[in-house]
Design an enzyme around this catalytic site. Structure first.
Site, PDB file in Angstrom:
ATOM      1  N   TYR A  47       0.830  -1.202   0.000  1.00 41.05           N
ATOM      2  CA  TYR A  47       0.000   0.000   0.000  1.00 41.05           C
ATOM      3  C   TYR A  47       0.869   1.259   0.000  1.00 41.05           C
ATOM      4  O   TYR A  47       1.838   1.354   0.754  1.00 41.05           O
ATOM      5  CB  TYR A  47      -0.949   0.015   1.197  1.00 41.05           C
ATOM      6  CG  TYR A  47      -2.036  -1.041   1.142  1.00 41.05           C
ATOM      7  CD1 TYR A  47      -2.306  -1.754  -0.032  1.00 41.05           C
ATOM      8  CD2 TYR A  47      -2.811  -1.327   2.259  1.00 41.05           C
ATOM      9  CE1 TYR A  47      -3.304  -2.707  -0.076  1.00 41.05           C
ATOM     10  CE2 TYR A  47      -3.822  -2.289   2.217  1.00 41.05           C
ATOM     11  CZ  TYR A  47      -4.058  -2.975   1.049  1.00 41.05           C
ATOM     12  OH  TYR A  47      -5.052  -3.930   0.992  1.00 41.05           O
ATOM     13  N   SER A 201     -14.008  -4.753  -1.169  1.00 40.02           N
ATOM     14  CA  SER A 201     -14.989  -4.170  -2.095  1.00 40.02           C
ATOM     15  C   SER A 201     -16.411  -4.609  -1.752  1.00 40.02           C
ATOM     16  O   SER A 201     -17.151  -5.083  -2.621  1.00 40.02           O
ATOM     17  CB  SER A 201     -14.652  -4.538  -3.543  1.00 40.02           C
ATOM     18  OG  SER A 201     -15.357  -3.742  -4.462  1.00 40.02           O
ATOM     19  N   PRO A 202     -16.827  -4.445  -0.475  1.00 40.48           N
ATOM     20  CA  PRO A 202     -18.133  -4.961  -0.070  1.00 40.48           C
ATOM     21  C   PRO A 202     -19.329  -4.215  -0.672  1.00 40.48           C
ATOM     22  O   PRO A 202     -20.438  -4.747  -0.652  1.00 40.48           O
ATOM     23  CB  PRO A 202     -18.108  -4.810   1.458  1.00 40.48           C
ATOM     24  CG  PRO A 202     -17.154  -3.690   1.702  1.00 40.48           C
ATOM     25  CD  PRO A 202     -16.095  -3.835   0.649  1.00 40.48           C
ATOM     26  N   LEU A 203     -19.108  -3.026  -1.187  1.00 40.84           N
ATOM     27  CA  LEU A 203     -20.221  -2.288  -1.809  1.00 40.84           C
ATOM     28  C   LEU A 203     -20.342  -2.603  -3.297  1.00 40.84           C
ATOM     29  O   LEU A 203     -21.262  -2.125  -3.966  1.00 40.84           O
ATOM     30  CB  LEU A 203     -20.048  -0.775  -1.609  1.00 40.84           C
ATOM     31  CG  LEU A 203     -19.950  -0.302  -0.154  1.00 40.84           C
ATOM     32  CD1 LEU A 203     -19.866   1.219  -0.103  1.00 40.84           C
ATOM     33  CD2 LEU A 203     -21.120  -0.812   0.688  1.00 40.84           C
ATOM     34  N   VAL A 206     -22.019  -0.779  -7.101  1.00 40.08           N
ATOM     35  CA  VAL A 206     -23.286  -0.037  -7.000  1.00 40.08           C
ATOM     36  C   VAL A 206     -23.079   1.462  -7.204  1.00 40.08           C
ATOM     37  O   VAL A 206     -23.870   2.128  -7.874  1.00 40.08           O
ATOM     38  CB  VAL A 206     -23.982  -0.320  -5.649  1.00 40.08           C
ATOM     39  CG1 VAL A 206     -25.171   0.610  -5.452  1.00 40.08           C
ATOM     40  CG2 VAL A 206     -24.432  -1.772  -5.572  1.00 40.08           C
ATOM     41  N   GLU A 209     -20.582   2.309 -11.030  1.00 39.48           N
ATOM     42  CA  GLU A 209     -21.017   2.117 -12.418  1.00 39.48           C
ATOM     43  C   GLU A 209     -22.513   2.392 -12.560  1.00 39.48           C
ATOM     44  O   GLU A 209     -23.288   2.150 -11.635  1.00 39.48           O
ATOM     45  CB  GLU A 209     -20.725   0.685 -12.879  1.00 39.48           C
ATOM     46  CG  GLU A 209     -19.247   0.309 -12.868  1.00 39.48           C
ATOM     47  CD  GLU A 209     -19.031  -1.147 -13.260  1.00 39.48           C
ATOM     48  OE1 GLU A 209     -20.003  -1.780 -13.749  1.00 39.48           O
ATOM     49  OE2 GLU A 209     -17.911  -1.648 -13.071  1.00 39.48           O
TER      50      GLU A 209
END
Length: 288
Positions: A47, A201-203, A206, A209
């Site tokens: 990171y 990337s739990p969302l 939505v 895009e």
């Protein structure tokens, strides 16, 4: 001793891959997260092109928080082309010496004597389970790591590594709009073998895009957000949390309000039909 927080704070964007927080700003974020019960922080050596861990460690030292009151996760194995590494091409390294030296570098950068969980960041075609086990056993015996895990591993790769050493965690992509792990056996395997799923990337896509899938999903999310009196994103996390494998979402936001909203998902038990309604909207058809 601290217990892992169910909502994990992802630190990938804290440094020069994102917000470029000052030491003071990082310390403030750490204090805020801990005060809100988010005591588990997810790192990787790469990171910020191998700089974010060191910045976090410097900030954490200024908080005065006791080390045993938080959990630190880090990952190794990806070799990036970077001014901070002598690599000519991106590749993976899962050799014994490299795993050990990477863990020791993370300890130094994070200013800690141990990591609560240490992961292999990506599977390598050249990885050997015996060599990985030797490295992990050495690190555990020396008290440098408490538990071992992997990231982005398939079921067969989990079986390979688990044949020689205990795998406690697998970090995978999973969300309402990317739910392959629910159908290809990955989450089934982890549930069966008591491996903790940590979700990046739990969302999903939505908010990234504009597609027919996200349009359908957002419409229902808006309705359910009103029903449960929370934000749309909170509903998305609650959808993940309902899975019996007990996944822990890793949230990448640095917005304090969104962190608080994420924590509200812990208090929501989506009704069964609401859970399946969301899945149907994401798929574009009812379950088979």
């Amino acid at each position: 001793m601290s217990t892992q927080s169910k909502i994990i704070i992802g630190c990938m964007s804290w440094g020069n891959w994102g917000k470029q927080f000052s030491t003071k700003e990082q310390a403030d974020m750490i204090n805020f997260c801990v005060a809100n019960g988010n005591i588990t922080f997810d790192h990787a050596d790469i990171y910020g092109h191998y700089t974010t861990e060191k910045e976090f460690g410097k900030a954490f030292a200024q908080t005065g928080i006791k080390r045993e009151n938080i959990q630190l996760i880090s990952k190794c194995g990806i070799q990036l082309v970077s001014e901070n590494r002598n690599n000519s091409i991106k590749h993976y390294n899962t050799s014994k010496d490299y795993i050990i030296s990477s863990a020791e570098a993370s300890l130094k950068n994070l200013k800690t004597e141990y990591l609560d969980t240490f992961l292999l960041h990506r599977p390598s075609p050249l990885m050997h389970p015996d060599e990985i086990a030797e490295a992990i056993n050495t690190l555990k015996e020396d008290g440098k790591i408490k538990s071992f895990g992997v990231s982005n591993f398939t079921t067969s790769q989990l079986e390979l590594i688990s044949s020689t050493t205990n795998v406690a965690v697998n970090q995978i992509e999973f969300s309402l709009t990317q739910h392959k792990a629910m159908h290809d056996g990955t989450l089934d395997y982890m549930l069966q073998h008591h491996i903790q799923p940590m979700i990046w990337s739990p969302l999903g896509n939505v908010y990234r895009e504009d597609t027919e899938q996200t349009f359908r999903t957002k419409k229902l999310l808006s309705s359910l957000a009103k029903k449960y009196n929370v934000s749309d994103a909170t509903v998305l996390l609650a959808w993940i949390l309902k899975h019996p494998a007990k996944p822990s979402p890793i949230i990448g936001t640095t917005n304090k309000g969104r962190i608080e909203a994420s924590n509200q998902a812990l208090d929501i038990d989506l009704e069964l039909e609401d859970w399946f309604a969301l899945l149907a909207e994401s798929q574009g058809h009812e379950v088979a």
